[in-house]
Design an enzyme around this catalytic site. Structure first.
Site, PDB file in Angstrom:
ATOM      1  CE  LYS A 241      -0.367  -0.156   5.030  1.00  6.94           C
ATOM      2  NZ  LYS A 241      -1.216  -0.612   6.153  1.00  6.94           N
TER       3      LYS A 241
ATOM      4  CE1 TYR B 182      15.339  31.212   6.053  1.00  6.09           C
ATOM      5  CE2 TYR B 182      15.428  28.865   5.508  1.00  6.09           C
ATOM      6  CZ  TYR B 182      15.305  30.200   5.112  1.00  6.09           C
ATOM      7  OH  TYR B 182      15.167  30.496   3.785  1.00  6.09           O
TER       8      TYR B 182
HETATM    9  C1  LIG Z   1      -0.511  -1.711   6.664  1.00  6.68           C
HETATM   10  C2  LIG Z   1      -1.154  -2.963   7.128  1.00  6.68           C
HETATM   11  C3  LIG Z   1      -0.375  -4.086   7.422  1.00  6.68           C
HETATM   12  C4  LIG Z   1       1.141  -4.063   7.392  1.00  6.68           C
HETATM   13  O1  LIG Z   1       1.588  -3.472   8.575  1.00  6.68           O
HETATM   14  P1  LIG Z   1       3.155  -3.349   8.892  1.00  6.68           P
HETATM   15  O2  LIG Z   1       3.191  -2.814  10.260  1.00  6.68           O
HETATM   16  O3  LIG Z   1       3.700  -2.396   7.899  1.00  6.68           O
HETATM   17  O4  LIG Z   1       3.706  -4.703   8.741  1.00  6.68           O
HETATM   18  C5  LIG Z   1      -1.019  -5.261   7.776  1.00  6.68           C
HETATM   19  N1  LIG Z   1      -2.369  -5.309   7.853  1.00  6.68           N
HETATM   20  C6  LIG Z   1      -3.153  -4.248   7.588  1.00  6.68           C
HETATM   21  C7  LIG Z   1      -4.613  -4.381   7.706  1.00  6.68           C
HETATM   22  C8  LIG Z   1      -2.567  -3.046   7.217  1.00  6.68           C
HETATM   23  O5  LIG Z   1      -3.344  -1.995   6.957  1.00  6.68           O
END
Ligand SMILES: *Cc1c(COP(=O)(O)O)cnc(C)c1O
Length: 367
Positions: free
Chosen positions: A35, A256
């Site tokens: 994702k 800055y």
């Molecule tokens: C993003 C996600 C994961 C992966 O999580 P990580 O902590 O990156 O391993 C697993 N299950 C769901 C439902 C997620 O949204």
């Protein structure tokens, strides 16, 4: 010449980290979670390295389309399911597995016309209170789904809120077991933190693990453990070069707001990297950085296009020296993204997802 900043995506490291998920959960099937454009790495850039996964898990339908376009014929799971009834058409067409976390998604399915019934991951809210059916409503949702001709197999899924920390998973695991007892179907519970920390329990790693952050070379439970502890390798390097060198006298300031004032004579390097590249502006003075593969720290505030590093103890470095903001440096030196994230009050996930579009990205097929 373009600005000297670039990001590298390390394909062998991605493949290695995916293997680590397999090692930790040897009897499970592994979803590579891609994702958010593969946690900022780019779906196209991680795809080859993750071909050894059993499936891909993601959120956006266009990312699912991209994975199919790349030639993947295996499982793709939509982690949040459909956002609209019309999304089901794409699910049918691309043969996507999808999460069902609320009644409305069942309503949409019940009205959906398809020849091929869909594989569903029915989500239980076991305590995180983000998505999913309550424990008391779970069985009714299962029964309703199971009666639909649009539905093929139903798998059972939940998500842990505290697999990375001291609270752990005991309570959610108990809730899951009770809510799903004697329901058939494959299970999917573990994210990276659960894979690394809790997979001694067969029921927790069964049957599909969802490995995200660990495959991108960040330790979900940093600073308790780092990537060396978990035998993970950085998959994204952000690197640039020193553009200019300044010599400071005691009382001189840098950047800055003049938030940093030298207390001794110093040599400072100005680096072509700023918050518009995705480097966190919240990184405090003293954030670790590698120059020529040697560790030093940032000095003063991060600006949009530049930041300063301390070269006082690195007399051999100057204009043109290679600067590793995170990831793999020269001579096998590593600066974990988690260390930089911590200095900015955030987590590795956020930094990798925030890599800016203006940074050119190159594939590294060697490390
Ligand atoms: C993003 C996600 C994961 C992966 O999580 P990580 O902590 O990156 O391993 C697993 N299950 C769901 C439902 C997620 O949204």
């Amino acid at each position: 010449m373009p600005r000297p900043i670039e990001a590298l995506i390390h394909q062998p490291a991605l493949a290695h980290n995916l293997h680590r998920a397999r090692d930790c959960a040897p009897d499970a099937q592994v979803f590579a979670v891609v994702k958010a454009n593969a946690y900022g790495h780019g779906i196209d850039r991680v795809f080859d390295a993750f071909r050894g996964a059993d499936g891909f898990a993601l959120l956006d339908l266009d990312e699912a389309q991209r994975i199919r376009d790349l030639g993947w014929r295996g499982p793709i799971l939509l982690l949040e399911g459909c956002f609209d009834a019309r999304d089901l058409e794409l699910c049918s067409r691309l043969r996507l597995w999808h999460t069902v976390h609320c009644e409305q998604q069942i309503d949409w399915l019940a009205m959906h016309k398809t020849h091929e019934p869909h594989r569903i991951f029915l989500k239980l809210n076991s305590g995180m209170n983000r998505l999913g059916f309550t424990p008391s409503g779970f069985r009714a949702a299962w029964t309703r789904l199971n009666a639909l001709p649009q539905v093929d197999e139903i798998s059972l899924m939940t998500h842990f809120s505290d697999a990375d920390g001291p609270i752990g998973i005991d309570r959610q695991w108990a809730v899951f077991q009770e809510a799903t007892a004697d329901l058939p179907g494959e299970r999917s519970l573990s994210n990276s933190a659960a894979v690394l920390r809790h997979s001694e329990r067969a029921g927790v790693r069964a049957d599909w693990v969802r490995a995200g952050i660990m495959t991108y070379g960040s330790a979900p439970d940093f600073p308790q453990h780092d990537i060396t502890h978990w035998n993970l390798r950085p998959t994204m390097t952000l690197r640039s070069r020193v553009l200019a060198v300044q010599h400071l006298q005691p009382g001189d300031s840098v950047g800055y707001g003049s938030t940093f004032i030298a207390e001794r004579p110093m040599r400072i390097g100005t680096v072509a990297c700023g918050y518009a590249d995705g480097y966190p502006r919240h990184a405090v003075h003293g954030t670790p950085v590698l120059v020529g593969g040697r560790r030093t720290t940032t000095v003063g505030r991060v600006s949009m296009d530049m930041l300063a590093v301390d070269l006082t103890d690195l007399p051999q470095d100057g204009i043109g020296s290679e600067v590793t903001l995170w990831g793999q440096g020269p001579n096998g030196k590593v600066l974990p993204i988690d260390e930089v994230a911590r200095a900015a009050g955030t987590i590795g996930y956020e930094l990798m997802c925030a890599l800016a579009r203006r940074v050119p990205v190159h594939l590294d097929p060697l490390t």
